[in-house]
Motif scaffolding. Structure first.
Motif: not given
Length: 986
Positions: A681-682, A699-701, A722-723, A736-738
């Motif tokens: 994803p980068l 969604v970023i896990l 990534i964001y 959405i990420t944690e």
């Protein structure tokens, strides 16, 4: 004694089960072989040690030892100074208890002799020799078999050593005290026997003042034997006592005050026992929620039991004024009986176990926490606790929840919250309903930035006022027992309460034949004349009397035709019903056979499609979800996105650097429209291959903690990169990420305001828009579950809707017009825009049976660079075209008005025809696949064209009054061409 030892908190079978559970190294064949060789003596010794009988025998031994010492002192007081005295001449009240003690000590000696492995060594050890010259002759003298025996009778005082020595084993470390007491008692008895010039009490007084180096001189020995005994006593004291004192001081220096303290329970106040391996932030969040003024429980104490002393950060938290007098920190282990006694675990109201969200070994941590919880329950059971030990347990993996209830027999009043399961549910649901994690955090969290809602001004241009005003709301449980509610539906009562008191009644606790259950927005449920409990959203605890006195318009007709259903007759409470609900979910689960679980879209198991449609077909691949990374239990992320309550399901693309492991593929290969794209994803090229420009959510896990050697903010580095990369390619995508560290939110901040510095991280724009998930939210949730057992059921329904309904109870629910609702985020219909939220609430509830609970305000509404959540806006807030509304509905709303606007190019008649076709195909559950719907739309347009051509042909031949052969052939040709142009699969 050979069988002497501490009592085990588990039975013999439980010990073996737990060893297998933690270490996975149990070898049943070897154990059976070893047990076959075990002699009866070893079996008996093992039984006495593990069953607890040995401890009971030791307790009797200690009690009789103390009694014998006291009887010896009383007996000596009857001796005549300077006269002769026979042991057999003692008083009756002394003789009978002494005989009982002697007989018990003889039996005790015989059992120990039989169980000893080396009987020769046991025969000549020190304690045996003392018993030979004290107990046996004393018994014979009491029976008058021998007379004149009293010389060695003082050696019976050595039994006092067992009293203090046992306390030493329990952690008192009283060896110096044992030594001093033994010297005093034995030498006092020696002086009394050889001197007989003073009473036994006076000789004890002499020994005390001598050892303390005071030496008043009023009592002193006169014989050579007495003086020699004093010399021996002082030498023994100088040789033995200093090393013991040094050892005692060393032990106390190694043990902190937290290892020595204890909590004494009080009848007037309750206490909870807090265990677990959570970080300090988790304990802090839980305690702040527990003692918040909204809960109104100021007399509840908390005992924290941890295996080590508190860290500096933890010590600072414990010294806060609000916690200092309520929270007691003890250093100890839940598997030790003495530590469980120190924290009064048998009298605790609840055992709460917090998990470490960043654990490198989640499975092992779950097992350890489960064993600790089970140990407290077993201890309370053996202590015959009246309250029992209710458990609120956090686990990291979903399989651990099943393990607790099924393998270890979790109590029906226990609650287990799975961190990963709820996290993945929320991440998946956020793709469909942005901001749900922020909204839920408002509802379960009491500690928030302060804001005076009476000063709220809807005309202010800053978004922070809307946001803080909505943040003040949370969930409250209120009784509904007024006769004014009888015969009305839930939607009618909810509408009246909102209109009169400005609070939202959104859920109901109902007592049924199957037990108490909670239902979110049971719109058509008819209130009967018995106590219900309602769940409301309000900024403070509502006035119960005002709710009971709610007035209803006279034109509302009441319906008294109630369903003929029996109510629950058992004494099960809310805790037990919620536990049964959890067990039902576990038993249902996500079955391997798709026919057994129709709650989710499933297909025949197959290999996940690798790669996406080719470049020429990528135009059709849009509005999909991209998942960056792979985690265990991936199916819980998919379940909210594949619930059958959804009309359309959108494709899911998994983007990961490595191939998906086989065990994870087995979880998700039954869900339709799941694709895998290998890449990073980068890398912008890999993101473009995943059609990032047309994706609706990403969604970023978070990477597993055991894969990272750095700190939490280093773990968040990939997430931040990534964001930023994704936002460059698609500004409108919902991410959405944690985050492992709250401090890294600042890197995702766009605008340069000082709201975070003024309040805290919860007012940052990424969190306000629902892009951030924080794991400490679940520490607040477990505290809310302690106060309200049904809270987890409410959030399950919001996330999964009717997918969590148990089949057994479905008929009961339908008979009572009860339904479970889901949380949806819908566009506001054009005709309702520019109306107030109060008007929108009444319209949606009356016409659509939906309960609006908040707004998701779009960008640039009030100087905001990102959307934000506005929970329960005031009634007079004007909704705009950029707003969307959160609604609780049993079915996904159709949003017809919005679809009509998007079909302008088709014309009004075509759009109307589109809805007719779609509504007929949706059926009761509203399940239509998007591709199938598109094909039907194309077919509808072609049939419309065909109808126009047929009308023209028919009008051209109608005037001739006949149908010619050419006309029939032309009709056949048109039909043949139209059918051939359709998709063969359609």
């Amino acid at each position: 004694m050979i069988y002497e030892g501490k009592q085990s908190i588990f039975s013999h079978q439980d010990q073996y089960a737990l060893i297998r559970l933690v270490n996975s190294e149990d070898d049943a064949t070897t154990k059976k072989h070893e047990e076959g060789k075990t002699t009866f003596t070893l079996k008996m010794a093992k039984y006495l040690s593990t069953s607890g009988i040995g401890d009971y025998l030791d307790g009797i031994n200690v009690l009789l030892s103390f009694l014998l010492t006291v009887l010896h002192l009383i007996d000596c007081s009857f001796w005549v100074q300077g006269g002769t005295y026979d042991v057999g001449e003692a008083q009756t009240f002394i003789t009978i208890p002494e005989l009982i003690c002697y007989i018990y000590f003889l039996l005790d000696f015989a059992i120990n002799f039989y169980l000893s492995e080396n009987k020769l060594f046991f025969t000549f050890q020190t304690t045996s020799l003392i018993e030979y010259v004290s107990i046996f002759p004393s018994l014979l003298a009491r029976l008058n078999i021998i007379t004149g025996y009293k010389v060695l009778r003082f050696l019976l005082c050595y039994k006092l050593d067992k009293v203090l020595q046992r306390q030493s084993m329990e952690g008192w470390h009283t060896n110096p005290i044992v030594t001093v007491m033994a010297i005093i008692m034995i030498n006092s008895s020696v002086l009394y026997v050889v001197e007989q010039n003073y009473s036994i009490v006076e000789y004890i007084y002499f020994m005390v003042v001598t050892i303390s180096t005071v030496g008043f001189g009023d009592v002193y020995p006169t014989t050579i034997y007495g003086r020699f005994s004093i010399i021996i006593a002082i030498l023994i004291m100088f040789l033995v006592l200093p090393p013991q004192v040094e050892m005692l001081s060393r032990v106390y220096s190694l043990r902190s005050q937290y290892a020595r303290n204890k909590y004494i329970s009080k009848k007037e106040s309750e206490h909870v026992l807090l265990l677990g391996s959570s970080q300090v932030e988790g304990f802090k969040t839980f305690l702040n929620e527990l003692y918040h003024t909204d809960h109104g429980m100021n007399d509840t104490n908390t005992v924290i039991l941890q295996p080590s002393a508190p860290t500096e950060e933890m010590t600072l938290q414990l010294k806060q004024p609000a916690l200092q007098s309520r929270v007691i920190y003890l250093e100890g282990h839940p598997l030790q009986n003495k530590d469980l006694e120190r924290c009064s675990s048998k009298d605790c109201n609840c055992v709460i176990v917090l998990a470490n969200k960043t654990s490198r070994t989640p499975k092992r941590d779950d097992y350890r926490n489960i064993i600790h919880a089970f140990a407290v329950k077993q201890f309370a059971k053996k202590q015959k606790s009246k309250k029992g030990a209710r458990v609120c347990l956090q686990v990291l993996q979903p399989s651990s929840k099943d393990l607790y209830f099924n393998s270890l027999g979790g109590h029906e009043a226990d609650q287990v919250i799975c961190v990963d399961e709820l996290k993945l549910y929320l991440l998946g649901k956020t793709c469909l309903c942005p901001g749900i994690n922020t909204l839920i955090s408002f509802l379960i969290q009491s500690s928030k930035p302060t804001y005076d809602i009476t000063k709220y001004d809807k005309n202010k241009s800053e978004w922070i006022d809307d946001y803080l005003c909505g943040m003040q709301n949370e969930i409250y449980r209120v009784p509904l027992e007024s006769e004014a509610f009888v015969g009305l539906t839930f939607s009618q009562i909810s509408q009246a309460i909102y209109k009169e008191l400005n609070i939202i009644l959104f859920a109901l606790e109902v007592e049924l034949e199957s037990g108490a259950s909670v239902f979110v927005n049971p719109a058509e449920y008819l209130f009967e004349d018995y106590l219900h409990y309602g769940y409301v959203i309000a900024n403070e605890m509502p006035n119960i009397d005002q709710i009971q006195q709610t007035k209803f318009p006279e034109y509302i007709q009441r319906n008294y035709c109630f369903p003929n259903q029996q109510r629950q007759q058992t004494n099960k409470n809310a805790l037990q019903q919620e536990a049964e609900y959890l067990k039902e979910l576990l038993s249902e689960g996500l079955k391997d056979d798709s026919a057994k679980n129709p709650a989710y879209y499933q297909v025949k198991p197959q290999t996940i499609t690798t790669g996406l449609p080719k470049v020429g077909d990528q135009e059709k691949f849009e509005n999909h979800f991209i998942v960056c990374g792979v985690v265990s239990d991936m199916k819980y992320l998919m379940m909210p996105l594949r619930a059958r309550s959804l009309k359309n399901i959108q494709p899911i693309v998994i983007l990961n650097q490595d191939l998906i492991p086989t065990e994870i593929q087995l979880q998700i290969n039954k869900f339709p429209k799941v694709y895998f794209q290998q890449g990073s994803p980068l890398n912008t090229e890999d993101l473009k291959k995943a059609c990032i420009q047309k994706a609706s959510a990403l969604v970023i896990l978070q990477k597993s903690a055991d894969l990272e050697d750095g700190l939490s903010n280093i773990v968040d580095a990939d997430t931040i990169f990534i964001y930023k990369t994704v936002k460059l390619l698609n500004q409108n995508i919902n991410i959405i990420t944690e985050l492992a560290s709250i401090s890294t939110i600042s890197f995702l901040q766009i605008s340069r305001n000082n709201y975070v510095q003024k309040y805290d991280w919860s007012v940052s724009e990424p969190f306000a828009s629902g892009e951030i998930y924080i794991s400490t939210m679940l520490d607040t949730l477990i505290c809310q579950a302690y106060y309200n057992p049904f809270i987890t059921s409410i959030f399950d329904q919001m996330i999964l809707g009717s997918a969590s309904v148990n089949k057994k109870n479905k008929k009961i629910y339908q008979a009572n017009k009860l339904q479970q609702s889901n949380l949806f985020l819908i566009n506001i219909p054009p005709k309702y825009q520019e109306k107030t939220f109060g008007e929108l609430f009444e319209i949606l509830l009356t016409e659509q049976k939906m309960i609006p609970i908040g707004l998701y305000r779009g960008e640039k509404v009030k100087n905001n660079s990102k959307p934000y959540v506005f929970l329960k806006p005031p009634m007079d807030v004007i909704v705009s075209s950029k707003d969307r509304v959160y609604v609780l509905s049993a079915k996904q709303p159709k949003e017809q008005e919005t679809i009509v606007d998007s079909q302008i190019n088709l014309g009004n008649e075509a759009a109307s025809q589109y809805f007719n076709i779609k509504s007929k195909l949706q059926g009761e559950e509203g399940r239509v696949d998007v591709e199938y719907s598109r094909e039907l739309m194309k077919f509808n347009e072609k049939m419309k064209t065909f109808g126009t051509q047929l009308k023209d042909i028919n009008s051209s031949v109608f005037n001739q009054g006949l149908i010619q052969h050419d006309f029939i052939e032309k009709v056949r040709s048109l039909l043949k061409n139209e059918l051939a142009s359709l998709n063969p699969t359609t």
